[in-house]
Design a protein around this motif. Structure first.
Motif, PDB file in Angstrom:
ATOM      1  N   LEU A 275      73.209 111.718 -28.881  1.00 43.90           N
ATOM      2  CA  LEU A 275      72.116 110.742 -28.931  1.00 43.90           C
ATOM      3  C   LEU A 275      71.351 110.608 -27.611  1.00 43.90           C
ATOM      4  O   LEU A 275      70.117 110.559 -27.622  1.00 43.90           O
ATOM      5  N   PRO A 276      72.034 110.513 -26.447  1.00 42.36           N
ATOM      6  CA  PRO A 276      71.269 110.418 -25.193  1.00 42.36           C
ATOM      7  C   PRO A 276      70.346 111.615 -24.981  1.00 42.36           C
ATOM      8  O   PRO A 276      69.202 111.447 -24.545  1.00 42.36           O
ATOM      9  N   LYS A 277      70.839 112.817 -25.290  1.00 45.75           N
ATOM     10  CA  LYS A 277      70.006 114.007 -25.151  1.00 45.75           C
ATOM     11  C   LYS A 277      68.799 113.929 -26.082  1.00 45.75           C
ATOM     12  O   LYS A 277      67.666 114.216 -25.683  1.00 45.75           O
ATOM     13  N   THR A 278      69.029 113.512 -27.330  1.00 48.42           N
ATOM     14  CA  THR A 278      67.943 113.409 -28.303  1.00 48.42           C
ATOM     15  C   THR A 278      66.895 112.398 -27.849  1.00 48.42           C
ATOM     16  O   THR A 278      65.690 112.662 -27.925  1.00 48.42           O
ATOM     17  N   LEU A 279      67.354 111.241 -27.362  1.00 49.31           N
ATOM     18  CA  LEU A 279      66.442 110.202 -26.896  1.00 49.31           C
ATOM     19  C   LEU A 279      65.609 110.697 -25.714  1.00 49.31           C
ATOM     20  O   LEU A 279      64.375 110.556 -25.701  1.00 49.31           O
ATOM     21  N   LEU A 280      66.281 111.289 -24.727  1.00 48.57           N
ATOM     22  CA  LEU A 280      65.572 111.781 -23.544  1.00 48.57           C
ATOM     23  C   LEU A 280      64.567 112.869 -23.918  1.00 48.57           C
ATOM     24  O   LEU A 280      63.414 112.845 -23.479  1.00 48.57           O
ATOM     25  N   THR A 281      64.987 113.804 -24.760  1.00 57.76           N
ATOM     26  CA  THR A 281      64.103 114.901 -25.164  1.00 57.76           C
ATOM     27  C   THR A 281      62.872 114.367 -25.888  1.00 57.76           C
ATOM     28  O   THR A 281      61.745 114.796 -25.612  1.00 57.76           O
ATOM     29  N   ASN A 282      63.077 113.421 -26.813  1.00 60.79           N
ATOM     30  CA  ASN A 282      61.954 112.853 -27.563  1.00 60.79           C
ATOM     31  C   ASN A 282      60.979 112.115 -26.658  1.00 60.79           C
ATOM     32  O   ASN A 282      59.758 112.216 -26.829  1.00 60.79           O
ATOM     33  N   LEU A 283      61.500 111.364 -25.686  1.00 64.15           N
ATOM     34  CA  LEU A 283      60.626 110.598 -24.804  1.00 64.15           C
ATOM     35  C   LEU A 283      59.871 111.509 -23.834  1.00 64.15           C
ATOM     36  O   LEU A 283      58.677 111.298 -23.583  1.00 64.15           O
ATOM     37  N   VAL A 284      60.538 112.515 -23.303  1.00 64.84           N
ATOM     38  CA  VAL A 284      59.879 113.433 -22.363  1.00 64.84           C
ATOM     39  C   VAL A 284      58.781 114.227 -23.065  1.00 64.84           C
ATOM     40  O   VAL A 284      57.656 114.342 -22.567  1.00 64.84           O
TER      41      VAL A 284
END
Length: 201
Positions: A6-15
């Protein structure tokens, strides 16, 4: 793994939702696609710019690619619940009024994603022009950088699940090597031009 990712998904989506990132990524994609993908002569900048316009207009090329799973129409995660959720969205009323924050986010990402589709559309149309079938052209467009690819080595799959942009880096390096092997002469000439421009910059 879904929870740990989830942290990776959140960061990737926001970037990737940052317009500045999208602009830089568009220019980088245009240059790297020109060097690594050999589908005949084409202008990397004008072809990509036309691709953005065609993506925003949902041109026949974009629709054909989407039906074959290329670009924003493809699934990065093909588990049944994700496919079902996507199909449920498509089965909505199709109205143009944004009725929720989620719908606004999807619309924003779709429009911003036109920069991601641009070079794929340019490659697709160049391949068709050079006599490729629609299926081959779609494959070439997907292979610009295929994020859905992953190996069978479990440790690497764990790392690409947890580390942001790691799979993109691996696929980019893989595409670079395959582009160099496919037409070494063209790759070296175009690569030298890009290197010279980078040094000048």
């Amino acid at each position: 793994w879904k929870v740990l990712g989830l942290p990776k998904t959140l960061l990737t989506n926001l970037v990737t939702a940052d317009p500045a990132f999208a602009a830089r990524n568009f220019l980088r994609d245009s240059a790297s696609t020109w060097v690594t993908v050999d589908v005949g002569s084409r202008n990397p900048l004008t072809g990509a710019a036309k691709g953005v316009i065609q993506s925003l207009k949902n041109s026949p090329s974009k629709e054909a690619m989407a039906f074959m799973g290329v670009g924003q129409g493809s699934f990065y995660d093909t588990r049944a619940e994700n496919v079902r959720g996507h199909m449920n969205k498509l089965a909505g009323d199709g109205g143009s009024i944004v009725t929720s924050l989620g719908e606004f986010w999807d619309l924003y990402r779709e429009k911003l994603g036109s920069t991601e589709d641009a070079n794929r559309i340019a490659v697709y149309e160049a391949a068709i022009k050079n006599g490729a079938t629609e299926a081959e052209a779609a494959y070439q467009a997907m292979d610009v950088l295929n994020f859905s690819r992953h190996g069978a080595f479990e440790s690497m799959r764990v790392l690409t699940t947890l580390v942001p942009f790691m799979n993109a880096r691996i696929q980019g390096l893989d595409r670079l090597v395959r582009g160099a092997k496919h037409d070494t002469g063209s790759f070296m000439i175009k690569g030298a031009m890009m290197t010279g421009a980078t040094i000048a910059l």
